[in-house]
Design an enzyme around this catalytic site. Structure first.
Site, PDB file in Angstrom:
ATOM      1  N   ASP A   1      -3.968  83.856   9.390  1.00  0.00           N
ATOM      2  CA  ASP A   1      -3.848  83.278  10.723  1.00  0.00           C
ATOM      3  C   ASP A   1      -4.929  82.208  10.934  1.00  0.00           C
ATOM      4  OD1 ASP A   1      -2.668  83.465  13.470  1.00  0.00           O
ATOM      5  OD2 ASP A   1      -4.708  84.069  13.998  1.00  0.00           O
TER       6      ASP A   1
ATOM      7  N   GLU B   1      -8.152  88.073  -8.780  1.00  0.00           N
ATOM      8  CA  GLU B   1      -8.258  89.398  -9.390  1.00  0.00           C
ATOM      9  C   GLU B   1      -6.994  90.225  -9.156  1.00  0.00           C
ATOM     10  OE1 GLU B   1     -11.887  91.491  -8.487  1.00  0.00           O
ATOM     11  OE2 GLU B   1     -12.939  89.593  -8.085  1.00  0.00           O
TER      12      GLU B   1
END
Length: 556
Positions: A243, A293
């Site tokens: 957001d 990752e």
């Protein structure tokens, strides 16, 4: 319509991550499906309707906020980013939703709200109780006021929701007694007024007072976000929609801005100092390192940036994977404007070899049926535009209810709950009209949305003709058109590669995917001849040699 010419889109990258051509189905949880009968949608309700999403043909669901929140802005004021709000269920409910969605090959993307917290967050409570200059206040933007008594805001920034972007508090008494303002309440001092304790400071909130902005120059803020990202990614979440991704960094000194042209988030200018500060890119690079990752996960930024070059900066290889492009969601029924929006979106991502994104509506903008004229003509145009959107290369976002042909609802004043309505002094009706709960079945409200007598926002009686149940039984319905288009998009190799534009009559457009499919749109009031090819799918039944007004077609 003539043969294609002028390549406007390069070939996309070789097949790779799942999100490059995915269809994301946006779920506004409060309005999707209510399983516990309190009139508000929840996670169990979403889980019960996963079969519907699978039948629709979406690749992923994007959930608007379900984290713990006082709901001052319907979840965009987060008090605990690592928990589920009881309104929607609990962590077990969420984990079960992820498991069941994955079992249906549906990915799950969450909303992330890093620009601000709730005023009920423990950090902000600690900041109010702490003195100026403290570690607790350094996590936010606290400033002394201007004027002889500090009774004027630190700068002239307005809140996106209306009113100033600053709220005045009374600081703790240096002798230990606290005198602090209530979060969300404006405290306007008077010249010459005597303050107990220290002169009060002000805190920054670009949105509601209940949403104080975080200071992203503070290392604790990033460390906490990293904990949040890993918490959800380790639970199997497939990514986040971030957001206000262009708003986290603030300019040094928080300077005044005297060139206001628009205060709305959807149309503020790129010179607005509240957003798009260059330092925001350092934040996104650090976020990307965490995502790297988790190679299955996608980072999607809400980026209200108009300049194509500045937009592209967010999609560099070490920043966001995808960025929301709102050109089509803000475009009216005009072929020239629609083509310009498509060209602009493709051009914006080309310099960084990014993936374009497309959406016609969401929880913050008017639904496409309403934007395109409402009633039967609005539905016809919305049917046509979904074929245009799904024929384009890149990722597509569909707002729940668009597949049913829902329009904005003209709600009574007493039903409105969006903080924009209150903060604007009842001059802006806000976004509630596009957030009304979905109609699932039956002949009268609440149409199977809830076992309560009414949902959190009232549904119109006229939606009886638009329920999912009724449309699934009608091969000519909007829902059936969506299902057909999504199925073809997934399995037809002709919907691949970049696009070339055809020459078209005024008020029309046509483009050909390099894989071989042609899409044509007629925005005029008269039929036009079709380009060469056999009709694969049309937004209007009975298309043969001519394309009717307010229609689109796929051709092979």
């Amino acid at each position: 319509m003539s043969r294609p010419h002028s390549t406007s889109s390069p070939e996309p990258p070789a097949p790779g991550p799942w999100w490059r051509d995915a269809v994301f189905y946006q779920i506004y949880p409060r309005s999707f499906a209510d399983a516990d009968g309190d009139g508000i949608g929840d996670l169990a309700g979403i889980r019960d309707r996963l079969g519907y999403i699978e039948l629709l043909g979406a690749d992923a669901i994007w959930l608007n906020p379900v984290m713990r929140s006082p709901m001052a802005d319907h979840g965009y004021d987060v008090s605990d980013p690592r928990d589920i709000d009881p309104l929607f269920g609990d962590l077990d409910d969420f984990d079960e939703l992820v498991r069941e969605a994955h079992a249906r090959w549906i990915r799950v993307v969450m909303d992330l709200v890093p620009n601000h917290t709730s005023s009920a967050h423990p950090w902000f409570a600690a900041a109010l109780a702490a003195p100026p200059g403290s570690r607790e206040r350094a996590r936010y933007h606290f400033r002394d006021g201007r004027g002889p008594d500090g009774d004027e805001p630190p700068n002239n920034w307005p809140s996106i929701f209306g009113g100033p972007a600053w709220t005045h508090i009374t600081d703790p008494d240096p002798n230990g007694q606290q005198h602090q303002g209530r979060p969300g309440q404006q405290h306007q001092g008077r010249p010459g007024q005597q303050h107990q304790g220290r002169p009060g400071q002000w805190y920054l909130h670009l949105f509601a007072p209940e949403q104080p902005d975080l200071n992203w120059g503070n290392e604790e803020v990033f460390d906490d976000l990293e904990r949040t990202l890993r918490f959800w990614l380790d639970r199997g979440v497939d990514g986040f929609r971030i957001d206000v991704a262009h708003g986290m960094a603030k300019p040094d000194g928080l300077p005044d801005h005297d060139g206001w042209q628009s205060n709305k988030l959807l149309s503020h200018f790129d010179t607005d100092p509240r957003f798009n500060d260059p330092n925001v890119h350092d934040i996104h690079r650090r976020i990307r390192k965490i995502f790297d990752e988790y190679p299955h996960a996608v980072a999607i930024g809400e980026i209200w940036v108009h300049d194509p070059q500045r937009f592209a900066e967010y999609l560099r290889p070490d920043e966001l994977h995808l960025g929301f492009d709102f050109h089509l969601a803000l475009t009216g029924w005009d072929a020239t404007a629609i083509r310009a929006a498509i060209d602009g979106s493709l051009a914006a991502v080309a310099p960084v070899q990014g993936t374009p994104t497309w959406t016609l509506s969401n929880h913050d903008v008017s639904r496409e049926v309403t934007r395109f004229g409402g009633g039967p003509i609005g539905i016809a145009r919305a049917r046509a535009m979904i074929l245009v959107e799904l024929a384009l290369p890149g990722a597509v976002f569909v707002y729940n209810g668009a597949e049913l042909g829902l329009a904005d609802v003209d709600l009574p004043d007493e039903a409105l709950q969006d903080p924009v309505w209150t903060r604007s002094g009842h001059t802006d009706r806000g976004r509630d009209g596009c957030r009304v709960p979905l109609p699932w079945q039956g002949d009268r409200p609440p149409f199977g949305f809830t076992a309560a007598t009414q949902g959190w926002l009232p549904q119109p009686e006229s939606w009886a003709a638009l329920t999912a149940e009724r449309q699934l039984e009608d091969v000519t319905s909007m829902l059936s058109l969506y299902r057909s288009a999504l199925e073809l998009r997934r399995r037809r190799p002709e919907l691949s590669g970049g696009i070339d534009w055809y020459g078209s009559p005024p008020g029309c457009l046509a483009f050909r995917r390099h894989g071989g499919l042609t899409c044509a749109l007629n925005t005029t009031a008269v039929p036009v001849p079709l380009p060469p090819g056999a009709v694969l799918l049309a937004s209007t039944p009975g298309v043969d040699t001519q394309l009717p007004p307010n229609s689109a077609v796929w051709l092979l």
